[in-house]
Design a protein around this motif. Structure first.
Motif, mmCIF file in Angstrom:
data_model
loop_
_atom_site.group_PDB
_atom_site.id
_atom_site.type_symbol
_atom_site.label_atom_id
_atom_site.label_comp_id
_atom_site.label_asym_id
_atom_site.label_seq_id
_atom_site.Cartn_x
_atom_site.Cartn_y
_atom_site.Cartn_z
ATOM 1 N N TYR A 58 0.857 -1.191 0.000
ATOM 2 C CA TYR A 58 0.000 0.000 0.000
ATOM 3 C C TYR A 58 0.895 1.244 0.000
ATOM 4 O O TYR A 58 2.081 1.124 0.330
ATOM 5 C CB TYR A 58 -0.917 0.008 1.232
ATOM 6 C CG TYR A 58 -1.959 -1.105 1.218
ATOM 7 C CD1 TYR A 58 -3.115 -0.967 0.458
ATOM 8 C CD2 TYR A 58 -1.790 -2.249 1.981
ATOM 9 C CE1 TYR A 58 -4.053 -1.969 0.447
ATOM 10 C CE2 TYR A 58 -2.739 -3.257 1.961
ATOM 11 C CZ TYR A 58 -3.871 -3.122 1.188
ATOM 12 O OH TYR A 58 -4.814 -4.108 1.176
ATOM 13 N N PRO A 59 0.310 2.420 -0.295
ATOM 14 C CA PRO A 59 1.153 3.631 -0.276
ATOM 15 C C PRO A 59 1.730 3.915 1.112
ATOM 16 O O PRO A 59 2.823 4.459 1.237
ATOM 17 C CB PRO A 59 0.204 4.745 -0.709
ATOM 18 C CG PRO A 59 -0.983 4.099 -1.310
ATOM 19 C CD PRO A 59 -1.009 2.696 -0.813
ATOM 20 N N TRP A 60 1.092 3.538 2.149
ATOM 21 C CA TRP A 60 1.551 3.799 3.495
ATOM 22 C C TRP A 60 2.429 2.702 4.037
ATOM 23 O O TRP A 60 2.990 2.805 5.125
ATOM 24 C CB TRP A 60 0.375 4.056 4.446
ATOM 25 C CG TRP A 60 -0.776 3.094 4.318
ATOM 26 C CD1 TRP A 60 -1.882 3.265 3.600
ATOM 27 C CD2 TRP A 60 -0.882 1.818 4.937
ATOM 28 N NE1 TRP A 60 -2.714 2.186 3.699
ATOM 29 C CE2 TRP A 60 -2.106 1.256 4.541
ATOM 30 C CE3 TRP A 60 -0.080 1.048 5.783
ATOM 31 C CZ2 TRP A 60 -2.560 0.011 4.940
ATOM 32 C CZ3 TRP A 60 -0.546 -0.192 6.204
ATOM 33 C CH2 TRP A 60 -1.774 -0.687 5.771
#
Length: 174
Positions: free
Chosen positions: A14-16
């Motif tokens: 995920y982006p995080w």
């Protein structure tokens, strides 16, 4: 995916950050897999056999019993009982057809025997008619023979009563 230490793991980026599905702190996947594959495996097998396979088997037997017509799955009739009923109906139908064929056969035999009797009687009548004609011809021949015999006798008596010229010439000598 690989983590910071270079180990491979199952997960999603995920982006995080990354989520490791095999980490119980991040995901319930291990617990769900353990639950499904170890604890409830026999339940799933039983469910598959009892529900899915039996539905499949019911459809196949219903198609066989219904001669290609699909029966309603929800019907309470056992497919084996349906096949037995179908067999019973088929046997009854076959007995009925056999009886009809026997009747037709007997009718044809009666017709043939009747025709044979008619032909036999016509042959007997023809023989009797020919025998009668032979008897008439025989009677006519006897009649002609009797007439011939009378004429022969009359001719012989006539020729004996008249002296023949050869005899009378033979007695006269010159």
């Amino acid at each position: 995916l690989e983590d910071a230490d270079g180990r491979k793991f199952r997960g999603r980026r995920y982006p995080w950050g990354c989520v490791n599905i095999e980490d119980e702190a991040h995901s319930d996947f291990l617990l769900l897999r353990k639950l499904l594959l170890t604890v409830h495996t026999q339940d799933m097998i039983d469910q598959t056999i009892n529900t899915h396979y039996e539905n499949y088997r019911l459809n196949k037997l219903a198609m066989i019993a219904g001669e290609g017509k699909r029966l309603v799955i929800g019907s309470n009739k056992n497919p084996l009982a349906a096949i037995e009923d179908e067999l019973r109906e088929h046997l009854i139908k076959m007995k009925k057809l056999e009886k009809e064929m026997e009747e037709v056969f007997n009718k044809k035999v009666e017709e043939k025997l009747s025709h044979l009797d008619t032909v036999r009687q016509s042959e007997i009548d023809d023989v009797e008619r020919k025998r009668h004609l032979v008897d008439l011809e025989k009677a006519e021949l006897f009649s002609v023979r009797a007439q011939f015999e009378r004429e022969k006798l009359a001719w012989e008596t006539k020729s004996q009563s008249q002296p023949s010229k050869s005899t009378s010439l033979g007695r006269i000598q010159i």
